[in-house]
Design a protein around this motif. Structure first.
Motif, PDB file in Angstrom:
ATOM      1  N   GLU A 130       1.110  -0.965  -0.778  1.00 21.61           N
ATOM      2  CA  GLU A 130      -0.039  -0.383  -0.245  1.00 21.61           C
ATOM      3  C   GLU A 130       0.913   1.346  -0.282  1.00 21.61           C
ATOM      4  N   GLN A 131       1.663   1.428   0.803  1.00 23.95           N
ATOM      5  CA  GLN A 131       3.154   2.376   0.819  1.00 23.95           C
ATOM      6  C   GLN A 131       4.002   2.847  -0.424  1.00 23.95           C
ATOM      7  N   ARG A 132       4.408   1.862  -0.959  1.00 27.30           N
ATOM      8  CA  ARG A 132       4.783   1.657  -2.331  1.00 27.30           C
ATOM      9  C   ARG A 132       4.063   2.336  -3.312  1.00 27.30           C
ATOM     10  N   SER A 133       2.675   1.808  -3.698  1.00 27.47           N
ATOM     11  CA  SER A 133       1.671   2.494  -4.371  1.00 27.47           C
ATOM     12  C   SER A 133       1.522   3.622  -4.348  1.00 27.47           C
ATOM     13  N   LYS A 134       1.086   5.117  -2.862  1.00 21.29           N
ATOM     14  CA  LYS A 134       1.800   5.817  -3.478  1.00 21.29           C
ATOM     15  C   LYS A 134       2.216   6.484  -3.721  1.00 21.29           C
ATOM     16  N   SER A 135       3.395   6.153  -3.958  1.00 16.40           N
ATOM     17  CA  SER A 135       5.073   6.622  -4.406  1.00 16.40           C
ATOM     18  C   SER A 135       5.029   6.203  -5.678  1.00 16.40           C
ATOM     19  N   LEU A 136       4.543   5.727  -6.373  1.00 16.72           N
ATOM     20  CA  LEU A 136       4.289   4.737  -7.941  1.00 16.72           C
ATOM     21  C   LEU A 136       5.509   5.844  -9.016  1.00 16.72           C
ATOM     22  N   PRO A 137       6.555   5.610  -9.187  1.00 15.18           N
ATOM     23  CA  PRO A 137       7.697   6.459 -10.557  1.00 15.18           C
ATOM     24  C   PRO A 137       6.637   7.507 -11.758  1.00 15.18           C
ATOM     25  N   PRO A 138       7.808   8.056 -12.731  1.00 14.69           N
ATOM     26  CA  PRO A 138       6.313   8.488 -13.756  1.00 14.69           C
ATOM     27  C   PRO A 138       7.662   7.007 -14.558  1.00 14.69           C
ATOM     28  N   ASN A 139       6.507   6.899 -15.888  1.00  9.78           N
ATOM     29  CA  ASN A 139       7.273   5.219 -16.481  1.00  9.78           C
ATOM     30  C   ASN A 139       7.116   5.672 -18.096  1.00  9.78           C
ATOM     31  N   PRO A 140       7.539   6.925 -18.743  1.00  7.68           N
ATOM     32  CA  PRO A 140       6.945   7.599 -19.876  1.00  7.68           C
ATOM     33  C   PRO A 140       6.631   6.906 -21.052  1.00  7.68           C
ATOM     34  N   ALA A 141       7.990   5.757 -21.014  1.00  6.85           N
ATOM     35  CA  ALA A 141       8.064   4.297 -22.299  1.00  6.85           C
ATOM     36  C   ALA A 141       6.677   3.426 -21.778  1.00  6.85           C
ATOM     37  N   VAL A 142       6.373   3.766 -21.219  1.00  7.79           N
ATOM     38  CA  VAL A 142       5.361   2.050 -20.979  1.00  7.79           C
ATOM     39  C   VAL A 142       4.400   1.800 -21.711  1.00  7.79           C
ATOM     40  N   GLY A 143       4.874   0.824 -21.929  1.00  7.47           N
ATOM     41  CA  GLY A 143       4.255   0.097 -23.582  1.00  7.47           C
ATOM     42  C   GLY A 143       5.504   0.724 -24.866  1.00  7.47           C
TER      43      GLY A 143
END
Length: 506
Positions: free
Chosen positions: A429-442
């Protein structure tokens, strides 16, 4: 799925059988095909398996899965260390198993085969199978090829499944140190684990961190404040392999290596060696998925009841931005069915996959049979000796076909204590609050995919030379500048940015 007719079920349960079979009857067996006068569907496949001892067709749980699905399974297990090479050779041969498993859906050779029409487009059929259709939308969306469902994703949670530091909490508390929040904090903790006798045996026989090179990828991402392999800067995608922040990350790793707080066998270390270093209390930290937490704690507590391993919730880079790793796509590997398989059999294979994503089927392959392979109390499953004999492993062996649903595979484990189970949930739950940007996903370079793989491999080789002292940081800087002028590098960057622009304008 059809249940057996009452008479068939009664006769089945009256047959002389071992306790294993009786347990199957009492648990309410579900069969994919109630008419067993027909021949079982033969399904050939090749699947990556991390287990050290792999099960075969004589395994009782394998036999039980075949009975419940009315199949004859011919599975070839492939170790993770050789999977990439073998899958490329298999695809090149075009002699494909009924259920073709791949890890990377962006391989040019795979996409070429899809374009040529060698695989079934499963898009019109998925809705017929409720458990497949119930998989998360993002898993289906991110596993599309050319906008269609040629592949059935093997579900994997977005948070908790990637490699990230976990450390000996009991050592940390003994030395009265705080949990590390920054990369500098982490360095100080690893240094103390190496030189301040954290196990209090009067010897300098511990090391801060045990891990192979890819287990340190989190350092590069934390310094770059982004997920994945690309960073968005000034509206343009830039590969992390040439970013200045990656140079700083490299120097962080080199400093740790030079000061011997990272295993000196870094260039050649294997996963099993990483695990053993933690289990033997030789290393105070490693970097793995959260699924390893209870495995380590359980082993350590055989000799030290107070031992504890804590996965970190986040780490801040130099600018104070928290970073946690995420799994791209919500799946890890996927299944394709070649057109050489007739439509009728293709549907039976989808029915087989659907069963593995039912609660019954998913529990069967990952935990075994209740009362035979595990007991359950307050939602916590505890393995029996029979489970060990039958080589039942969550996410490996038969669990390699369908890994557990939800967060189970990263949060829970056979026999886990309620306290650790709840703590793992809080960390996710804590990690889910700090998800980093990943502009190239996909996004992946289509035309220059192989060039990108080659460039990345070359950079990693050079990084390792810097770490172990075979190349100076000045020579590295010169090498990176030359790389930026490489024609292949320029084409990859241009292709990725064009793909990014298309994505943003859709």
């Amino acid at each position: 799925m059809l249940n057996p007719k009452p008479l068939v079920r009664l006769l089945f349960c009256l047959l002389p059988a071992c306790a294993f079979m009786l347990a199957s009857c009492s648990s309410g067996v579900s069969l994919l095909n109630g008419d067993h006068s027909t021949k079982a569907t033969v399904i050939t496949s090749q699947i990556m398996n991390y287990a050290q001892t792999m099960v075969g067709e004589d395994n009782p749980l394998w036999n039980e899965l075949e009975k419940r699905t009315h199949t004859d399974l011919k599975i070839t297990w492939i170790p993770s260390t050789s999977f990439d090479d073998k899958i490329r050779m298999l695809l090149a041969s075009r002699d494909l198993p009924d259920l073709t498993f791949v890890i990377n859906l962006n391989m040019p050779i795979l996409k070429d085969l899809v374009k040529e029409g060698l695989f079934w487009d499963l898009t019109p059929y998925i809705h017929e199978f409720p458990n497949l259709a119930a998989l998360p939308d993002y898993s289906w969306e991110n596993s599309k090829i050319f906008g269609k469902h040629y592949a059935v994703p093997r579900y994997y949670p977005v948070v908790g499944g990637e490699q990230f530091p976990m450390l000996r909490l009991d050592w940390l508390e003994r030395m009265k140190m705080e949990l590390p929040e920054t990369m500098d904090d982490l360095y100080r903790v690893l240094y103390a684990f190496t030189y301040q006798d954290p196990d209090q045996n009067g010897k300098q026989d511990t090391i801060g961190f045990s891990g192979y090179f890819s287990a340190l990828q989190f350092v590069f991402n934390a310094f770059n404040e982004t997920g994945g392999a690309w960073k968005l800067r000034d509206g343009t995608l830039h590969p992390l392999i040439t970013e200045d922040a990656s140079r700083d990350a490299l120097l962080w790793i080199k400093k740790a290596y030079d000061n011997k707080i990272i295993d000196p066998n870094l260039p050649i270390l294997k996963l099993t060696q990483m695990e053993e270093a933690v289990k033997r209390s030789e290393a105070g930290a490693t970097s793995l998925s959260m699924g390893y937490v209870w495995k380590f704690i359980e082993e350590l507590r055989k000799t030290n009841p107070k031992a504890d391993i804590l996965p970190l919730s986040f780490l801040k880079g130099p600018n104070g931005v928290p970073y946690v790793p995420t799994t791209e796509g919500g799946y890890f590997g996927a299944y394709l069915i070649p057109k050489s398989v007739p439509e009728s059999k293709m549907k039976k294979i989808l029915q087989f996959l659907d069963y593995g994503y039912s609660p019954e089927g998913n529990d069967l392959v990952n935990f075994g049979l209740k009362g035979i392979h595990y007991t359950e109390r307050d939602g916590i499953k505890t393995a029996t000796e029979q489970a060990k004999k039958d080589l039942i492993i969550i996410g490996d062996n038969l669990g390699s076909i369908w890994r557990p649903l939800g967060d189970t595979q990263v949060v829970s484990a056979i026999g886990i204590s309620p306290e650790i189970n709840e703590r793992n949930k809080r960390i996710v739950e804590q990690r889910s609050k700090s998800l980093p940007p990943n502009p190239a996903v996909g996004l992946y370079p289509e035309k220059y995919y192989d060039a990108w793989a080659s460039l990345t491999s070359s950079v990693n080789d050079v990084r390792m030379k810097v770490i172990i002292g075979q190349m100076t940081i000045e020579a590295y800087d010169e090498w990176i500048q030359k790389l930026k002028q490489d024609d292949r590098y320029k084409k990859v960057v241009a292709e990725m940015n064009e793909a990014y622009r298309r994505k943003m304008t859709q």
